[in-house]
Design a protein around this motif. Structure first.
Motif, PDB file in Angstrom:
ATOM      1  N   CYS A 148       0.902  -0.925   0.021  1.00 56.44           N
ATOM      2  CA  CYS A 148       0.037   0.033   0.258  1.00 56.44           C
ATOM      3  C   CYS A 148       0.603   0.993  -0.113  1.00 56.44           C
ATOM      4  O   CYS A 148       0.473   2.159  -0.671  1.00 56.44           O
ATOM      5  N   ILE A 152       1.228   4.079  -2.876  1.00 51.60           N
ATOM      6  CA  ILE A 152       0.980   5.925  -2.621  1.00 51.60           C
ATOM      7  C   ILE A 152       2.181   6.897  -2.961  1.00 51.60           C
ATOM      8  O   ILE A 152       2.775   7.653  -3.391  1.00 51.60           O
ATOM      9  N   GLN A 155       2.498   6.719  -7.028  1.00 53.59           N
ATOM     10  CA  GLN A 155       1.872   7.889  -7.195  1.00 53.59           C
ATOM     11  C   GLN A 155       2.822   9.766  -6.268  1.00 53.59           C
ATOM     12  O   GLN A 155       2.297  10.328  -7.867  1.00 53.59           O
ATOM     13  N   ILE A 256       2.471  14.027   1.565  1.00 49.90           N
ATOM     14  CA  ILE A 256       0.995  13.621   2.000  1.00 49.90           C
ATOM     15  C   ILE A 256       0.155  14.357   2.730  1.00 49.90           C
ATOM     16  O   ILE A 256       0.526  13.683   4.037  1.00 49.90           O
ATOM     17  N   ALA A 262      -3.868  11.179   1.171  1.00 49.46           N
ATOM     18  CA  ALA A 262      -3.996  11.470  -0.235  1.00 49.46           C
ATOM     19  C   ALA A 262      -3.217  12.189  -0.906  1.00 49.46           C
ATOM     20  O   ALA A 262      -2.435  13.271   0.391  1.00 49.46           O
ATOM     21  N   LEU A 263      -2.222  12.243  -2.013  1.00 52.24           N
ATOM     22  CA  LEU A 263      -1.157  13.202  -1.990  1.00 52.24           C
ATOM     23  C   LEU A 263      -1.506  14.778  -2.626  1.00 52.24           C
ATOM     24  O   LEU A 263      -2.920  15.179  -2.462  1.00 52.24           O
TER      25      LEU A 263
END
Length: 279
Positions: A148, A152, A155, A256, A262-263
Motif C-alpha cells: 500500500c 502511494i 503516485q 502526503i 491522499a497526495l
C-alpha cells in the motif's frame, strides 16, 4: 575467474554503449566514482549525517523488507554472506559527506534477497506452534502495508517531475505556432530552463528537434534583463517574472495528507511567455 570475466564484459559493454552516445571515450561509473569519492566535489550539493543511509534512506526504500532482513540473517547463516557485503558497501559510502539513495541502490537487491529468505523460513515453520502462526501473520501484514505504501509512493513519484511535464505542456500549447514561425522566418524560438525545472524532469530527451524551431538553454548566470532580451519562453519556479506572462502552471508533489490519506499537489513550475508589444 568467473566474476572477473562477468565484470570485465559488463564494463566493456558499458564503455561501448556510453562512448557511442557521448561521442567520446566514456566510462560513466568510473567518472562518477572519481568525482564523488576521489575529488569529493559532490559535497557542494549538500551533506547529510553519517548514519543517513541506515536511519533514513534504506528504511524508506525497503519499507517492510527491512525488518525481514534481520529475520533472514537470524534464521539462515547463508543469508548473512549476502547481507554482510551490502552493509559494508553502505558503511563505506556513509563516510562521504554528500549522500543520495541512488549511490547505494546496488545494496537493495541483496537486502531484499535476505528478506525473502527470512520470509520463506517464517512461512515454512508457521505450523510448528501458535506463536509462529502469529509471527507469520504479522509478516504478511507487513507485506500488505508495504504494498500500500509503495502504491502511494508511486503516485508521489509520478508527481515529482513537474519540470518535464511543464516542458511537454509548453510544446503542446505553442508547438504549432513556433513551427510555423520558424518556417516563415528561420528564427528559432528560445526557451530558458531554470535549474529547478532541470532538476525535476527536463532532459534532452524531451527537447524537440531544432528543425521544428526550438532552442533550449540552461544557463544559470542570467538575470531578468537577460531573460527578456534572449528568450521567448521561461520554465521557472517563480509565479511572476517581469516582462513575461504565465501561460501554464504545473503542479507537483507537495506532501502526503495523512488525515485524508491522499497526495497534495502544489504549484511548482510556471511556463512564461514573453509579453508581446501592446499586451
Amino acid at each position: 575467474l568467473q566474476c572477473v570475466a562477468v565484470a570485465s564484459a559488463t564494463a566493456l559493454g558499458s564503455i561501448a554503449v556510453d562512448s557511442f552516445f557521448w561521442k567520446r571515450l566514456a566510462y560513466p561509473e568510473l567518472e562518477v566514482f572519481y568525482f564523488n569519492v576521489v575529488l569529493n566535489k559532490s559535497s557542494a550539493w549538500g551533506t547529510s549525517a553519517w548514519h543517513w543511509y541506515f536511519t533514513s534512506a534504506l528504511p524508506r526504500a525497503l519499507l517492510g523488507a527491512l525488518p525481514l532482513t534481520l529475520v533472514g540473517a537470524h534464521c539462515d547463516l547463508r543469508a548473512r554472506s549476502v547481507l554482510a557485503p551490502s552493509l559494508f558497501f553502505v558503511a563505506v559510502y556513509s563516510l562521504l559527506p554528500h549522500k543520495e539513495l541512488r549511490f547505494v541502490f546496488y545494496a537493495i537487491p541483496p537486502l531484499n534477497i535476505t528478506a525473502a529468505i527470512g520470509l520463506f523460513r517464517v512461512f515454512s515453520n508457521r505450523t510448528k506452534s501458535w506463536w509462529r502462526w502469529l509471527f507469520a501473520a504479522g509478516c504478511a501484514s507487513v507485506i500488505i502495508l508495504s504494498f500500500c505504501a509503495c502504491a502511494i509512493f508511486l503516485q508521489a513519484a509520478r508527481a515529482n517531475y513537474p519540470g518535464g511535464h511543464a516542458l511537454r505542456r509548453l510544446h503542446a500549447l505553442e508547438g504549432e505556432a513556433v513551427t510555423e514561425a520558424f518556417a516563415s522566418s528561420g528564427v528559432r524560438t528560445r526557451v530558458h530552463i531554470h535549474p529547478e525545472a532541470a532538476m525535476t524532469g527536463v532532459s534532452r530527451f524531451l527537447e524537440l528537434d531544432a528543425k521544428r524551431g526550438w532552442s533550449y538553454s540552461k544557463r544559470e548566470d542570467l538575470d531578468v534583463v537577460d531573460w527578456h532580451r534572449e528568450f521567448e519562453y521561461l520554465l521557472s519556479p517563480n509565479a511572476t517574472v517581469p516582462g513575461f506572462e504565465c501561460i501554464h502552471t504545473e503542479l507537483g508533489y507537495g506532501r502526503i495528507n495523512r488525515a485524508r490519506f491522499a497526495l497534495e499537489l502544489y504549484p511548482k513550475i510556471y511556463v512564461h511567455r514573453a509579453q508581446r508589444s501592446g499586451s
